[in-house]
Design a protein around this motif. Structure first.
Motif, PDB file in Angstrom:
ATOM      1  N   VAL A   1       0.839  -1.025  -0.115  1.00 12.79           N
ATOM      2  CA  VAL A   1      -0.105  -0.115  -0.086  1.00 12.79           C
ATOM      3  C   VAL A   1       0.901   1.248  -0.005  1.00 12.79           C
ATOM      4  N   ALA A   2       2.023   1.268   0.307  1.00 12.42           N
ATOM      5  CA  ALA A   2       3.065   2.364   0.354  1.00 12.42           C
ATOM      6  C   ALA A   2       4.614   1.905   0.465  1.00 12.42           C
ATOM      7  N   THR A   3       5.405   3.074  -0.012  1.00 12.17           N
ATOM      8  CA  THR A   3       6.655   2.637   0.059  1.00 12.17           C
ATOM      9  C   THR A   3       7.402   4.201   0.190  1.00 12.17           C
ATOM     10  N   LEU A   4       8.781   3.929   0.650  1.00  9.19           N
ATOM     11  CA  LEU A   4       9.590   5.035   0.573  1.00  9.19           C
ATOM     12  C   LEU A   4      10.906   4.413   0.500  1.00  9.19           C
ATOM     13  N   ARG A   5      11.914   5.311   0.142  1.00 12.09           N
ATOM     14  CA  ARG A   5      13.430   4.998   0.377  1.00 12.09           C
ATOM     15  C   ARG A   5      14.187   6.198   0.875  1.00 12.09           C
ATOM     16  N   LEU A   6      15.470   5.730   1.513  1.00 14.15           N
ATOM     17  CA  LEU A   6      16.321   6.580   1.934  1.00 14.15           C
ATOM     18  C   LEU A   6      17.466   6.535   0.853  1.00 14.15           C
ATOM     19  N   VAL A   7      17.857   7.196   0.111  1.00 14.32           N
ATOM     20  CA  VAL A   7      18.963   7.441  -0.701  1.00 14.32           C
ATOM     21  C   VAL A   7      20.315   8.109   0.162  1.00 14.32           C
ATOM     22  N   ARG A   8      21.229   7.002   0.146  1.00 13.57           N
ATOM     23  CA  ARG A   8      22.479   7.560   0.639  1.00 13.57           C
ATOM     24  C   ARG A   8      23.357   8.185  -0.242  1.00 13.57           C
ATOM     25  N   ASP A   9      24.320   8.965   0.005  1.00 10.16           N
ATOM     26  CA  ASP A   9      25.366   9.452  -0.831  1.00 10.16           C
ATOM     27  C   ASP A   9      26.012   8.496  -1.775  1.00 10.16           C
ATOM     28  N   SER A  10      26.332   8.763  -3.023  1.00 15.98           N
ATOM     29  CA  SER A  10      27.250   7.599  -3.661  1.00 15.98           C
ATOM     30  C   SER A  10      27.763   8.627  -4.825  1.00 15.98           C
ATOM     31  N   PRO A  11      28.690   8.122  -5.751  1.00 12.07           N
ATOM     32  CA  PRO A  11      29.154   8.807  -6.977  1.00 12.07           C
ATOM     33  C   PRO A  11      28.025   9.511  -7.664  1.00 12.07           C
ATOM     34  N   LEU A  12      26.745   8.857  -7.518  1.00 10.67           N
ATOM     35  CA  LEU A  12      25.605   9.496  -8.240  1.00 10.67           C
ATOM     36  C   LEU A  12      25.186  10.901  -7.605  1.00 10.67           C
ATOM     37  N   GLY A  13      25.690  11.118  -6.445  1.00  7.63           N
ATOM     38  CA  GLY A  13      24.935  12.294  -5.927  1.00  7.63           C
ATOM     39  C   GLY A  13      23.416  11.778  -5.187  1.00  7.63           C
ATOM     40  N   PHE A  14      22.418  12.790  -4.812  1.00 10.64           N
ATOM     41  CA  PHE A  14      21.320  12.605  -4.406  1.00 10.64           C
ATOM     42  C   PHE A  14      20.436  13.013  -5.492  1.00 10.64           C
ATOM     43  N   PRO A  15      19.210  12.231  -5.749  1.00 10.88           N
ATOM     44  CA  PRO A  15      18.392  12.313  -6.832  1.00 10.88           C
ATOM     45  C   PRO A  15      17.988  13.708  -7.284  1.00 10.88           C
ATOM     46  N   LEU A  16      17.449  14.557  -6.201  1.00 12.49           N
ATOM     47  CA  LEU A  16      17.073  16.099  -6.312  1.00 12.49           C
ATOM     48  C   LEU A  16      18.105  16.829  -7.006  1.00 12.49           C
ATOM     49  N   GLU A  17      19.435  16.513  -6.934  1.00 15.65           N
ATOM     50  CA  GLU A  17      20.475  17.387  -7.287  1.00 15.65           C
ATOM     51  C   GLU A  17      20.517  17.433  -8.849  1.00 15.65           C
TER      52      GLU A  17
END
Length: 256
Positions: free
Chosen positions: A92-108
């Motif tokens: 019924v629902a989901t979320l994730r916590l994105v850790r820093d990596s060479p990709l950076g953060f998604p919002l960036e």
């Protein structure tokens, strides 16, 4: 306790395993919340939910690029994932916590400018709240946003309470259950900050419950119009403990 502007007394949130007092909202009566690995059947259900909402319903992503009808991206291997299921084990629902990596953060990848406060955040102690999705059948009405009713409007809050049912409660039970799992895991991982790109309605709802966020950029197009924010986990703890003890009690880790 003082009454809300809608003339009703807010109910405390209760998240423990012990019986909840009368009138107390208890998310785990209805749903199961957990951290999960990006493998197996539950992960498959998360990807299907993400596809259903992001590709089919909202058309944020091109469905033709996901022939398996499962949405995933390059940030998933760098993320901690959470899920909520109902008593029938339906996702019924989901979320994730994105850790820093060479990709950076998604919002960036979508923000043109981010403030100096954002740039000062210790990246190894920061994670982005991302892919926060609630199944359509669990939103209050057909025209609700991705996270349920547009909370923060006293009149709508009063109307929602009057029509509360199994799936429709005054408090956003599913979101708060996920946020509790996210908070406990963040503390365990030694995180100090969250960043997120949120719709204004979700930000208003979180502020209503004492979970205030600091804006660090201008509105941007990132799966709809959103605004980038950050929050200090320690400052949130202190503020919520003093201003909303009911919410703090809910988020406090259970004692064994």
């Amino acid at each position: 306790m003082t009454q809300s502007r809608a003339g009703r007394i807010p109910q405390p949130i209760h998240g423990g395993a012990d019986p909840a007092p009368e009138q107390v909202v208890h998310p785990r009566r209805y749903f199961d919340f957990k951290r999960l690995e990006a493998v197996g059947g539950l992960w498959d259900s998360v990807q299907q939910l993400r596809y259903s909402v992001y590709c089919v319903e909202c058309k944020y992503l091109d469905a033709s690029q996901y022939p398996s009808q499962r949405e995933t991206d390059e940030f998933d291997p760098h993320s901690v994932h959470f899920a909520a299921t109902n008593e029938r084990q339906e996702m019924v629902a989901t979320l994730r916590l994105v850790r820093d990596s060479p990709l950076g953060f998604p919002l960036e990848q979508h923000a043109e400018h981010l403030s100096a406060d954002y740039r000062k955040l210790p990246r190894d102690k920061t994670a982005e709240i991302s892919r926060l999705i609630l199944a359509k059948s669990y939103r209050r009405r057909a025209n609700d946003g991705l996270y349920g009713q547009e909370l923060g409007d006293p009149q709508k809050d009063a109307e929602a309470q009057a029509e509360a049912t199994y799936r429709r409660s005054q408090y956003p039970l599913i979101l708060f259950g996920l946020f509790k799992e996210m908070y406990v895991e963040s503390v365990n991982m030694g995180l100090e900050y969250w960043v997120a790109a949120m719709e204004s309605g979700l930000q208003r709802m979180l502020t209503k419950f004492g979970l205030g966020l600091h804006q660090v950029g201008e509105p941007m197009s990132y799966y709809g119009e959103v605004i980038p924010y950050y929050a200090s986990i320690r400052q949130l703890e202190e503020f919520v403990m003093n201003s909303r003890p009911d919410v703090f009690q809910f988020f406090a880790p259970s004692q064994s």
